[in-house]
Design a protein around this motif. Structure first.
Motif, mmCIF file in Angstrom:
data_model
loop_
_atom_site.group_PDB
_atom_site.id
_atom_site.type_symbol
_atom_site.label_atom_id
_atom_site.label_comp_id
_atom_site.label_asym_id
_atom_site.label_seq_id
_atom_site.Cartn_x
_atom_site.Cartn_y
_atom_site.Cartn_z
ATOM 1 N N GLN A 82 -11.047 -2.290 3.538
ATOM 2 C CA GLN A 82 -12.138 -1.389 3.189
ATOM 3 C C GLN A 82 -11.706 0.061 3.373
ATOM 4 O O GLN A 82 -11.160 0.406 4.419
ATOM 5 C CB GLN A 82 -13.371 -1.692 4.044
ATOM 6 C CG GLN A 82 -13.891 -3.101 3.901
ATOM 7 C CD GLN A 82 -14.358 -3.405 2.501
ATOM 8 O OE1 GLN A 82 -15.139 -2.619 1.922
ATOM 9 N NE2 GLN A 82 -13.913 -4.510 1.925
ATOM 10 N N SER A 107 -11.945 -0.937 -0.698
ATOM 11 C CA SER A 107 -11.051 -1.694 -1.563
ATOM 12 C C SER A 107 -10.540 -0.841 -2.710
ATOM 13 O O SER A 107 -11.273 -0.023 -3.255
ATOM 14 C CB SER A 107 -11.773 -2.926 -2.117
ATOM 15 O OG SER A 107 -10.938 -3.623 -3.019
ATOM 16 N N ARG A 108 -9.276 -1.059 -3.061
ATOM 17 C CA ARG A 108 -8.685 -0.356 -4.207
ATOM 18 C C ARG A 108 -8.458 -1.304 -5.385
ATOM 19 O O ARG A 108 -7.906 -0.908 -6.400
ATOM 20 C CB ARG A 108 -7.346 0.259 -3.785
ATOM 21 C CG ARG A 108 -7.477 1.274 -2.674
ATOM 22 C CD ARG A 108 -6.143 1.598 -2.015
ATOM 23 N NE ARG A 108 -5.191 2.190 -2.915
ATOM 24 C CZ ARG A 108 -3.966 2.582 -2.555
ATOM 25 N NH1 ARG A 108 -3.576 2.424 -1.300
ATOM 26 N NH2 ARG A 108 -3.143 3.114 -3.438
ATOM 27 N N HIS A 161 -6.136 2.842 -7.914
ATOM 28 C CA HIS A 161 -6.820 1.566 -8.096
ATOM 29 C C HIS A 161 -6.003 0.685 -9.039
ATOM 30 O O HIS A 161 -5.297 1.185 -9.914
ATOM 31 C CB HIS A 161 -8.235 1.763 -8.641
ATOM 32 C CG HIS A 161 -9.164 2.393 -7.662
ATOM 33 N ND1 HIS A 161 -9.171 3.748 -7.414
ATOM 34 C CD2 HIS A 161 -10.112 1.847 -6.850
ATOM 35 C CE1 HIS A 161 -10.087 4.017 -6.494
ATOM 36 N NE2 HIS A 161 -10.670 2.884 -6.135
ATOM 37 N N GLU A 197 0.830 -1.205 0.000
ATOM 38 C CA GLU A 197 0.000 0.000 0.000
ATOM 39 C C GLU A 197 0.863 1.253 0.000
ATOM 40 O O GLU A 197 0.555 2.234 -0.703
ATOM 41 C CB GLU A 197 -0.931 -0.013 1.211
ATOM 42 C CG GLU A 197 -2.029 -1.065 1.113
ATOM 43 C CD GLU A 197 -2.824 -1.218 2.396
ATOM 44 O OE1 GLU A 197 -3.961 -1.710 2.322
ATOM 45 O OE2 GLU A 197 -2.294 -0.863 3.483
ATOM 46 N N HIS A 252 -15.291 -9.807 2.845
ATOM 47 C CA HIS A 252 -15.473 -8.408 2.431
ATOM 48 C C HIS A 252 -14.940 -8.136 1.025
ATOM 49 O O HIS A 252 -15.074 -7.008 0.528
ATOM 50 C CB HIS A 252 -14.780 -7.475 3.421
ATOM 51 C CG HIS A 252 -15.273 -7.593 4.824
ATOM 52 N ND1 HIS A 252 -16.586 -7.376 5.193
ATOM 53 C CD2 HIS A 252 -14.620 -7.937 5.972
ATOM 54 C CE1 HIS A 252 -16.725 -7.552 6.482
ATOM 55 N NE2 HIS A 252 -15.550 -7.898 6.989
ATOM 56 N N ILE A 253 -14.328 -9.130 0.397
ATOM 57 C CA ILE A 253 -13.765 -8.914 -0.940
ATOM 58 C C ILE A 253 -14.900 -8.711 -1.944
ATOM 59 O O ILE A 253 -15.756 -9.582 -2.109
ATOM 60 C CB ILE A 253 -12.870 -10.093 -1.353
ATOM 61 C CG1 ILE A 253 -11.644 -10.158 -0.442
ATOM 62 C CG2 ILE A 253 -12.440 -9.955 -2.817
ATOM 63 C CD1 ILE A 253 -10.742 -11.356 -0.707
ATOM 64 N N SER A 254 -14.880 -7.580 -2.597
ATOM 65 C CA SER A 254 -15.912 -7.272 -3.596
ATOM 66 C C SER A 254 -15.389 -7.403 -5.020
ATOM 67 O O SER A 254 -16.187 -7.437 -5.971
ATOM 68 C CB SER A 254 -16.454 -5.856 -3.379
ATOM 69 O OG SER A 254 -15.402 -4.892 -3.455
ATOM 70 N N ALA A 258 -7.341 -6.992 -0.870
ATOM 71 C CA ALA A 258 -8.683 -6.940 -1.446
ATOM 72 C C ALA A 258 -9.767 -6.889 -0.383
ATOM 73 O O ALA A 258 -10.861 -6.363 -0.626
ATOM 74 C CB ALA A 258 -8.899 -8.158 -2.355
ATOM 75 N N ALA A 259 -9.468 -7.444 0.802
ATOM 76 C CA ALA A 259 -10.455 -7.441 1.878
ATOM 77 C C ALA A 259 -10.494 -6.120 2.627
ATOM 78 O O ALA A 259 -11.454 -5.842 3.362
ATOM 79 C CB ALA A 259 -10.156 -8.576 2.855
#
Length: 271
Positions: free
Chosen positions: A116, A118-119, A96, A86, A194-196, A113-114
């Motif tokens: 929040q 998410s980027r 992103h 990050e 939480h991975i979208s 990815a999880a």
């Protein structure tokens, strides 16, 4: 595309370590971050880099202590790897991105990815599990690894590390990596719910470290997860069967990156 060379990148100071990052591919393309496995480096992806679509800007990152990154003083954990990635992307002003992560890189990608918010737009994991129970036999395999054993199994890998790393200390690095592997609380665990981002789980069918049960369990938790199982391959499926691997990865990336490319802006600074 041209692969990573460990000669064209830059080292960024992050939490008392110098983290090496190298950019290949399309300099104005859509960012695709490549995260390698334990005791490896970004060049492990070169078997597939030349086959990736030219629309991508490829961002290779050597985890701390690996490749051309120094180890620093912080303990190796998946949390630290996540923070390092990050921080690198923040310094490159990348908002992103998509990710291909192998083994430790895939586990780190799951944590990314999880997070929040998410980027990550699209996620590919290879040989990556989201958690290990305290009685998982894989932990015994990890705990038994030593620097001498790794030297015997992968002499060329160690020679490359010692020739590349600015502060090589393999006898210090291996115990640090073993501690990372065996720290079960640092795996992403239930947070993967939480991975979208659309997710492709790639697994070699003979992988003894990331078992079918591990992968199926992960797939049950990630809402948009697909499984791409490669027959006749083990843990390092990318290098064992690069053509077969890329045949599944490329359409996935093109589908999900193209779908949202018109709504997502990217900004990068030069390497």
């Amino acid at each position: 595309m041209t692969g990573f060379t460990h000669t064209l990148g830059q080292s960024l100071p992050i939490n008392a370590a110098d983290i090496y990052v190298e950019i290949a591919g399309n300099p104005t393309g859509e960012p695709l971050v490549l995260l390698h496995g334990g005791l490896g480096n970004m060049m492990d992806f070169n078997a597939i880099v030349e086959h990736l679509p030219e629309q991508f800007q490829l961002i290779g990152i050597d985890f701390r202590g690996h490749g051309k990154s120094t180890l620093g003083n912080a303990p190796l954990t998946y949390r630290q790897y996540q923070a390092d990635v990050e921080a690198v992307l923040d310094q490159l002003e990348i908002t992103h991105y998509s990710v291909i992560g192998f083994s430790d890189g895939g586990i780190t990608a799951l944590r990314l990815a999880a997070a929040q918010p998410s980027r990550i737009r699209a996620l590919v994991t290879i040989g990556a599990h989201h958690q290990l129970d305290s009685d998982d036999p894989v932990l015994d395999i990890y705990a038994a690894m030593t620097a001498n054993k790794w030297r015997t199994l992968f002499p060329d890998n160690v020679a490359q590390y010692e020739a590349t790393n600015p502060e090589p200390d393999f006898e210090r690095l291996v115990p640090a990596v073993v501690a990372l592997w065996t720290e079960t609380t640092a795996y992403p665990g239930e947070a993967v719910r939480h991975i979208s981002a659309p997710t492709l789980m790639v697994r070699g069918d003979q992988d003894h470290l990331c078992t079918r049960a591990h992968t199926l369990s992960l797939g049950e938790l990630v809402p948009q997860a697909d499984l791409f199982n490669l027959p006749g391959t083990g843990h390092d499926a990318l290098n064992e069967a690069p053509a077969l691997s890329i045949a599944g990865i490329t359409p996935f990336l093109l589908q999900h990156c193209t779908e949202s490319s018109s709504t997502q802006a990217f900004s990068t600074s030069p390497a």
